[in-house]
Design a protein around this motif. Structure first.
Motif, PDB file in Angstrom:
ATOM      1  N   GLY A 298       0.808  -1.213   0.000  1.00  0.00           N
ATOM      2  CA  GLY A 298       0.000   0.000   0.000  1.00  0.00           C
ATOM      3  C   GLY A 298       0.839   1.260   0.000  1.00  0.00           C
ATOM      4  N   ALA A 299       1.958   1.240   0.705  1.00  0.00           N
ATOM      5  CA  ALA A 299       2.831   2.406   0.761  1.00  0.00           C
ATOM      6  C   ALA A 299       3.545   2.626  -0.565  1.00  0.00           C
TER       7      ALA A 299
ATOM      8  N   ALA B  51      -4.276  -6.964  -4.707  1.00  0.00           N
ATOM      9  CA  ALA B  51      -5.370  -7.901  -4.879  1.00  0.00           C
ATOM     10  C   ALA B  51      -4.925  -9.356  -4.827  1.00  0.00           C
ATOM     11  N   GLN B  52      -3.747  -9.669  -5.297  1.00  0.00           N
ATOM     12  CA  GLN B  52      -3.315 -11.061  -5.398  1.00  0.00           C
ATOM     13  C   GLN B  52      -2.032 -11.360  -4.621  1.00  0.00           C
TER      14      GLN B  52
ATOM     15  N   ALA C 282      -0.534 -10.098  -1.988  1.00  0.00           N
ATOM     16  CA  ALA C 282      -0.582 -10.171  -0.532  1.00  0.00           C
ATOM     17  C   ALA C 282      -1.217 -11.481  -0.070  1.00  0.00           C
ATOM     18  N   GLN C 283      -2.304 -11.897  -0.714  1.00  0.00           N
ATOM     19  CA  GLN C 283      -2.964 -13.136  -0.316  1.00  0.00           C
ATOM     20  C   GLN C 283      -2.078 -14.358  -0.578  1.00  0.00           C
ATOM     21  N   VAL C 284      -1.379 -14.346  -1.687  1.00  0.00           N
ATOM     22  CA  VAL C 284      -0.465 -15.452  -1.986  1.00  0.00           C
ATOM     23  C   VAL C 284       0.641 -15.507  -0.937  1.00  0.00           C
ATOM     24  N   THR C 285       1.149 -14.353  -0.553  1.00  0.00           N
ATOM     25  CA  THR C 285       2.189 -14.294   0.476  1.00  0.00           C
ATOM     26  C   THR C 285       1.664 -14.833   1.797  1.00  0.00           C
ATOM     27  N   PHE C 286       0.429 -14.511   2.167  1.00  0.00           N
ATOM     28  CA  PHE C 286      -0.131 -14.993   3.423  1.00  0.00           C
ATOM     29  C   PHE C 286      -0.255 -16.508   3.422  1.00  0.00           C
ATOM     30  N   VAL C 287      -0.676 -17.090   2.320  1.00  0.00           N
ATOM     31  CA  VAL C 287      -0.791 -18.550   2.232  1.00  0.00           C
ATOM     32  C   VAL C 287       0.596 -19.185   2.341  1.00  0.00           C
ATOM     33  N   ILE C 288       1.589 -18.587   1.701  1.00  0.00           N
ATOM     34  CA  ILE C 288       2.959 -19.096   1.797  1.00  0.00           C
ATOM     35  C   ILE C 288       3.439 -19.032   3.241  1.00  0.00           C
ATOM     36  N   LEU C 289       3.107 -17.960   3.960  1.00  0.00           N
ATOM     37  CA  LEU C 289       3.502 -17.835   5.369  1.00  0.00           C
ATOM     38  C   LEU C 289       2.872 -18.935   6.224  1.00  0.00           C
TER      39      LEU C 289
END
Length: 87
Positions: A35-36, A58-59, A61-68
């Motif tokens: 966002g920044a 849109a995509q 960040a969510q992919v990164t969260f699943v990887i985490l």
């Protein structure tokens, strides 16, 4: 509980807490960092002409969260085995 068990469980807790803090920092960096950097990222276009900033928000960040999630599960299995608290 013996003092050795207490020490082992405290070590496990410290390792778990350290891993959680590191992954939360990555989570915050990805969610707030995209966002920044949105204005800078919008200069680039990908695939069908969407701005890269939109895609990352849109995509990406969510992919990164699943990887985490998978990283946490894998590392916790290793930590559990190291401290002898695995099932």
């Amino acid at each position: 509980m013996s003092p050795k068990d207490v020490e082992r469980y405290e070590g496990h807790f410290r390792a778990n807490l350290g891993l959680a803090v590191k992954l939360l920092l990555v989570w915050a960096l990805v969610s707030l960092g995209a966002g920044a950097a949105l204005v800078w990222l919008d200069q680039f276009r990908i695939l069908t002409g969407f701005p890269l900033g939109y895609y990352m928000g849109a995509q990406g960040a969510q992919v990164t969260f699943v990887i985490l999630i998978f990283v946490y599960a894998f590392r916790m299995r290793t930590i559990d085995q190291k401290y002898g608290v695995d099932e």
